[in-house]
Design an enzyme around this catalytic site. Structure first.
Site, short mmCIF file in Angstrom:
data_model
loop_
_atom_site.label_atom_id
_atom_site.label_comp_id
_atom_site.label_asym_id
_atom_site.label_seq_id
_atom_site.Cartn_x
_atom_site.Cartn_y
_atom_site.Cartn_z
N ASP A 102 0.83 -1.20 0.00
CA ASP A 102 0.00 0.00 0.00
C ASP A 102 0.87 1.25 0.00
O ASP A 102 2.01 1.22 0.45
CB ASP A 102 -0.87 0.05 1.27
CG ASP A 102 -1.79 -1.14 1.39
OD1 ASP A 102 -2.16 -1.70 0.35
OD2 ASP A 102 -2.11 -1.51 2.54
N1 URA Z 1 -1.17 -6.03 3.81
C1 URA Z 1 -1.63 -4.77 3.88
O1 URA Z 1 -2.63 -4.52 4.53
N2 URA Z 1 -0.97 -3.81 3.24
C2 URA Z 1 0.16 -4.03 2.53
O2 URA Z 1 0.72 -3.09 1.97
C3 URA Z 1 0.62 -5.34 2.46
C4 URA Z 1 -0.06 -6.33 3.11
#
Ligand code: URA
Length: 248
Positions: A102
């Protein structure tokens, strides 16, 4: 000689499966002739075109990137935000991330132009361990952590068993730092897992991908994977797929 679909995938144009589809649809030419069978092998001297565009035969390259917070796991962004390729200024090859983190997650992200390798690592069957460290709101009690370990129901189904370890607790601030090891890669999975037990994530970092870590690196650093690491990752993914369970 290499299989045509592999050559297309390695050029970073499509996944191997998509390349097969392109061949079957008659969109691929070798030395000017349309090929519609999947068995064809080509040599480096053959001219391969997809949709009338010659593929560029790039050498496969593999990078380990410590993604900082506030960077998109993409090679371009309409809104002008920072993207992963901003951190690879000297790299000419068309690399892209293996999976994604993310915008507000930091940590280990692999980048490559080898579509086949990327698909191999991302396939859920290949069960590559990913270790996340999450700072969460509140102090999750044992039974809630156990629920994460066993697998928890999310809107897209139950998660596979996970490993959970509490690294620290801040009683005064009512926060905890928890290490979570999972091998699935669903969208925002870690955040949704902690949301599901009522302890939302405040900060999230991926510290490990299989045997690779970001130890000793700073956010924004990039290094090339060694040929041995690339080979080990392939072996691991294939081994896990064969066993049907996580062994790394
Ligand atoms: N899980 C998440 O919630 N975000 C990420 O970036 C990777 C795994």
């Amino acid at each position: 000689m290499e299989r045509l679909q592999k050559v297309i995938a390695q050029a970073g144009m499509a996944s191997r499966r998509k390349a097969e589809q392109l061949i079957l649809e008659g969109k691929v030419k070798v030395n000017g002739k349309i090929i519609t069978e999947l068995g064809v092998k080509v040599s480096p001297n053959d001219k391969v075109e997809v949709n009338g565009i010659p593929i560029e035969k790039e050498q496969p390259v593999y990078f380990l990137f410590y993604k900082p917070y506030g960077v998109i796991s993409s090679v371009k962004d309409d809104k002008g935000r920072k993207v992963v390729t901003d951190f690879l200024p000297g790299v000419q090859e068309r690399v892209y991330p293996v999976g994604r983190l993310d915008y507000d997650t930091s940590g280990l992200l692999l980048l490559t132009n080898d579509g086949e390798f990327a698909n191999l690592l991302m396939h859920p069957r290949n069960e590559i361990d990913k270790v996340y460290v999450a700072k969460v709101k509140g102090i999750p009690p044992r039974e809630k952590l156990k629920a994460l370990e066993k697998g928890i129901m999310l809107e897209d189904g139950k998660t596979a068993p996970a490993k959970v370890k509490v690294l620290s607790i801040e009683k005064r601030k009512q926060t905890a730092v928890v290490e979570l090891t999972i091998h699935e890669g669903r969208n925002r999975q870690v955040r949704r897992m902690f949301d599901a037990i009522g302890h939302p994530v405040m900060k999230l970092k991926r510290e490990r991908f299989a045997f690779l870590t970001i130890e000793g690196m700073n956010a924004g650093d990039v290094r090339e994977l060694t040929p041995h690491e690339v080979k080990q990752l392939r072996v691991l993914a294939k081994q896990n797929a064969g066993k049907g369970k996580n062994k790394n």
